[in-house]
Design an enzyme around this catalytic site. Structure first.
Site, PDB file in Angstrom:
ATOM      1  N   HIS A 192       5.740 -11.267  29.012  1.00  0.00           N
ATOM      2  CA  HIS A 192       6.806 -12.266  28.909  1.00  0.00           C
ATOM      3  C   HIS A 192       7.717 -11.921  27.730  1.00  0.00           C
ATOM      4  CE1 HIS A 192       8.278 -16.546  28.924  1.00  0.00           C
ATOM      5  NE2 HIS A 192       8.491 -16.246  27.652  1.00  0.00           N
ATOM      6  N   GLU A 193       7.112 -11.590  26.584  1.00  0.00           N
ATOM      7  CA  GLU A 193       7.921 -11.260  25.407  1.00  0.00           C
ATOM      8  C   GLU A 193       8.687  -9.955  25.602  1.00  0.00           C
ATOM      9  OE1 GLU A 193       8.461 -13.450  23.384  1.00  0.00           O
ATOM     10  OE2 GLU A 193       6.836 -14.760  23.996  1.00  0.00           O
ATOM     11  N   GLU A 215      13.622 -18.554  30.043  1.00  0.00           N
ATOM     12  CA  GLU A 215      12.166 -18.652  30.113  1.00  0.00           C
ATOM     13  C   GLU A 215      11.666 -18.410  31.532  1.00  0.00           C
ATOM     14  OE1 GLU A 215      10.059 -18.756  27.641  1.00  0.00           O
ATOM     15  OE2 GLU A 215      11.765 -18.795  26.291  1.00  0.00           O
TER      16      GLU A 215
END
Lengths: 199, 617
Positions: free
Chosen positions: B154-155, B232
């Site tokens: 995700h990062e 996100e």
């Protein structure tokens, strides 16, 4: 707008610029301080590795050097002393007392190790021992790493010290408690004269 | 950007209206009252507002200039130390390295937030060179390896999608608007002590400023949150795409839901960075439009449509959770083992910035296959220097002798000794892992001091010139090395896009394509036809692009071409990379050197390429 208001506005502008400038100096100093603290963690890692190696080294040597108990104990004592001052130094890197304590303890440890290796010369079986060879090789490599990391730490400390001494940063530094950091003195083999005694 | 401009205009207009009204009110009893439209006043208020907003924005951006490392340090992050014995930390390091190698990004700096017990993480930094990933202790201890991988993926998606830069800009701009209301607050505080003639008017000014600023801030916050929520979702989706394992990420999200402290951060500066975090760092806002993250349940539902809304009970720290990691068996490799397949290479372009699960498997195997001594060396600054020198060593024993001597004179005897101990492993090294090894060493090299970096730069220069000429690999290695490290020592702002047409950079394109064509084809005419094929892909008049004589595409001009191409639009970059690939596969033969140069080109353009898939044997 009256002349008074204009003057006020100009003064306000100048004041704002000064404050902004001071804050940017403050931030630079914080960054530099964090940098040298991080640089110390590099030394820290290698020092710990060295302290872990030494007991193994002594343990291996014990089997061969039965008559040199004193020298072996001196190494262990110096190692424990150094490990204790390393802990203190890691808590406050750059602190003058802690740095000097660490440098002194390291010097004592290097001296004890030097005497140990000089004595080990007299035991050919020990020198041929595989574990011993590996350990001393690793110890040398770790010492090189320590020297390298110390160089990096000292460079970072110098950068921090220089920018906190320069005007006008010195004003910000003194009013926000940015104290001078101490370099970590080096204890290279060249600096240590071997002690020879004929007694 | 447009919204922000509107917000600033709105604030300026509001300030003007307020000032004009106050002035009207002050002059009420005077006969010659000025009208509502006062050009002079309008000019002054607008100029003043613009000045304050831009000064504050600029200042905040300047503060954030340090990039990822600076932000991580501001939150109290501790830099990951490579020799740690904590198995969880080592696991995190492995996960991050795998992900970096799989996506062709230099391994980012890793920071740990030891004091944070919640499950959270963030990525920060301006570009790929100064990226940092920061993980809380809670995430480290409570998540299983698959879940941690999901979080790291995700990062990484934030890094690859350029969200970090977007976030930093948002913070900077918002600060600009916020400063107006802060100005009002400051006047308020000043007024408390003074009572005088102008005090009443000033009080009005202050309250008006405060209100305007707060309204501006409110809307700014809404913009920020809206942007952040969309990013996100995007990052969640990309994370699943990278790992092909939605359970990891959804598992991590569920654990956040099940943990009493959730993803909350204790640090006071957490609020400022709220929209960079993996999970929401703050309590739920009173208004849904102000939340920086989509609701947890919604995020999990998108990953796992059948989620029933019950979270597992998670025992908070310090009770460590023991989730055994079950190694997924690596899939059998369907690709033929020998040689580099042309098909895999042509697929490279689709994979820019989008590593797949296969890449992760490959990265894991690559890392596992590397000699232990080299991996250990790449993890501390001292060994990493020796490793870089080792990668530049020549095969000719005479040149090699000279190079070893150069290391001793330019750097130090200790490094030369370390280099000697690495040589046996280096000689057996598969040429394809040379650049991944460089990627691995970058975090350690970032710890060098300025002087040490200067020595590294000088020594690598001397080493690559030792045999009288700088080979293309030497150039590539040195270029990547300096490109990724120089930004650490003197940060420069990333280049804005200035060139929108391929014609604007036709000379540079010619230079890059000619070099590639000459590298892959020994005969002049074959190189020429490969070049022509490449130019065809650029879809521009052929006459614009000249096959340059070899004297005109030396290292110097290549470097200059890279610098110019960096400021071209994404479409140009895409087309140029496609042309490069066309040029490489023209003769149905792909050399490692060609792919290495291609990686350097892609890297120079800011488009990281994953390693080619079939290099595992």
């Amino acid at each position: 707008m009256g002349p008074l208001a204009t003057v006020m506005l100009v003064l306000l502008g100048i004041l704002a610029v000064i404050v902004l400038y001071a804050v940017s100096i403050y931030n630079t100093l914080v960054t530099l301080r964090n940098q040298f603290k991080n640089a110390f963690s590099q030394i820290d890692v290698q020092l710990k590795r060295r302290y872990d190696l030494i007991p193994n080294l002594v343990e291996t040597a014990k089997a061969y050097m039965k008559h040199e108990r004193e020298a072996l104990e001196a190494v262990i004592a110096a190692r424990n002393q150094a490990a204790a001052s390393e802990k203190r130094a890691a808590a406050t890197p750059g602190n003058a007392g802690a740095m000097e304590g660490l440098a002194g303890a390291e010097m004592a440890l290097s001296g004890a190790l030097g005497r140990f290796f000089a004595l080990a010369e007299a035991y050919p079986e020990l020198k041929a021992n595989q574990t011993m060879m590996q350990l001393s090789e690793e110890l040398t490599s770790t010492e090189n790493r320590i020297a390298f990391a110390r160089q990096s730490f000292n460079d970072a400390v110098t950068a921090y010290n220089t920018s906190s001494e320069l005007f006008p940063a010195s004003i910000v530094a003194s009013s926000f408690g940015f104290t001078q950091a101490r370099l970590l003195a080096s204890v290279t083999a060249e600096q240590q004269a071997p002690r020879v005694s004929f007694s | 950007m447009v919204l922000f401009g509107l917000a600033v205009c709105g604030v300026a207009l509001a300030v003007y209206l307020a000032a004009a009204t106050i002035r009207l009110w002050l002059f009420m009893d005077v006969a010659a009252a000025p009208g509502l439209w006062q050009p002079e006043l309008f000019f002054w208020t607008t100029a003043g507002t613009l000045f304050f907003v831009s000064a504050a924005s600029f200042f905040k951006m300047h503060e954030l200039r340090d990039g990822g490392a600076g932000i991580a340090a501001a939150l109290g992050g501790r830099i990951f130390s490579p020799q740690t014995s904590d198995s969880k930390e080592l696991q995190l390091r492995n996960v991050v390295e795998e992900m970096a190698i799989a996506s062709g990004v230099p391994v980012p700096d890793l920071y740990l937030l030891d004091r944070e017990r919640g499950i959270n993480a963030f990525a920060a930094g301006h570009d790929l060179n100064d990226a940092a990933i920061c993980v809380t202790r809670g995430a480290l201890e409570l998540l299983s390896r698959d879940e941690l991988q999901g979080v790291v993926a995700h990062e990484f998606s934030h890094i690859l999608n350029g969200d970090m830069l977007l976030n930093l800009r948002l913070i900077g701009w918002l600060n600009g608007i916020l400063v107006v209301s802060q100005g009002g607050e400051v006047i308020f505080r000043g007024l408390r002590r003074s009572t005088g003639r102008g005090a009443g008017a000033l009080l009005v000014v202050a309250s008006v400023l405060y209100c305007i600023g707060y309204i501006g801030y409110f809307f700014g916050e809404m913009i920020k949150s809206a942007v952040s929520r969309q990013r996100e979702y995007l990052a969640d989706a990309s994370a699943v795409q990278f790992t092909r394992n939605p359970c990891g990420l959804s598992g991590a999200l569920k654990k956040i839901g099940g943990l009493a402290t959730g993803s909350l951060l204790d640090h006071p500066r957490g609020a400022e960075l709220s929209h960079m975090l993996f999970g929401s760092g703050l309590e739920r806002a009173w208004l849904r439009a102000l939340d920086s993250h989509p609701p947890l349940e919604e995020r999990i539902r998108r990953l796992e449509p059948r989620f029933d809304g019950t979270y597992p009970k998670v025992q908070p720290l310090p009770v460590p959770e023991a989730v055994p990691y079950v190694m997924r068996r690596p899939k059998a490799n369907p690709e033929p083992a020998a040689g580099l397949s042309v098909l895999a290479v042509t697929r490279l372009l689709e994979q820019v910035g989008e590593p797949m699960q296969e890449h992760l498997e490959l990265a894991r195997r690559l890392l596992a296959g590397l000699p232990g001594s080299l991996v250990a060396a790449s993890r501390d600054p001292f060994g990493a220097c020796a490793l870089v020198y080792g990668l530049l060593l020549d095969t000719d024993p005479e040149v090699r002798n000279r190079q070893e001597h150069l290391v001793e004179t330019h750097d130090s005897r200790a490094v030369a000794g370390e280099l000697l101990s690495l040589i046996p492993a280096l000689d057996r090294l598969d040429p394809q892992v040379r650049l991944p090894l460089l990627d691995l060493s970058l975090p350690a090299l970032r710890c060098l001091s300025r002087d040490q970096f200067g020595r590294l730069k000088e020594t690598t220069g001397a080493l690559s010139a030792a045999d009288g000429r700088e080979s293309l690999f030497e150039f590539t290695l040195r270029y990547l090395l300096l490109r990724h490290l120089e930004s650490r020592f003197d940060p420069r702002p990333s280049k804005p896009v200035q060139i929108y047409g391929v014609r604007g950079v036709r000379k540079e394109c010619s230079c890059v394509l000619t070099t590639l064509a000459r590298l892959g084809h020994r005969e002049e005419h074959a190189a020429r036809s490969a070049f022509a094929r490449g130019v065809l892909v650029l879809q521009e008049p052929k006459a614009d692009f000249l096959f340059l004589p070899s004297a005109e595409c030396g290292r110097r001009s290549l470097e200059r071409a890279f610098a110019a191409l960096e400021g071209s639009s994404p479409q140009i970059k895409r087309r140029l990379l496609a042309a490069c690939l066309e040029c490489i596969v023209h003769d149905r033969m792909v050399k490692v050197e060609e792919l290495e140069l291609f990686r350097a080109i892609a890297d120079a353009l800011g488009c990281p390429v994953p390693p080619w898939l079939d290099c595992s044997k």
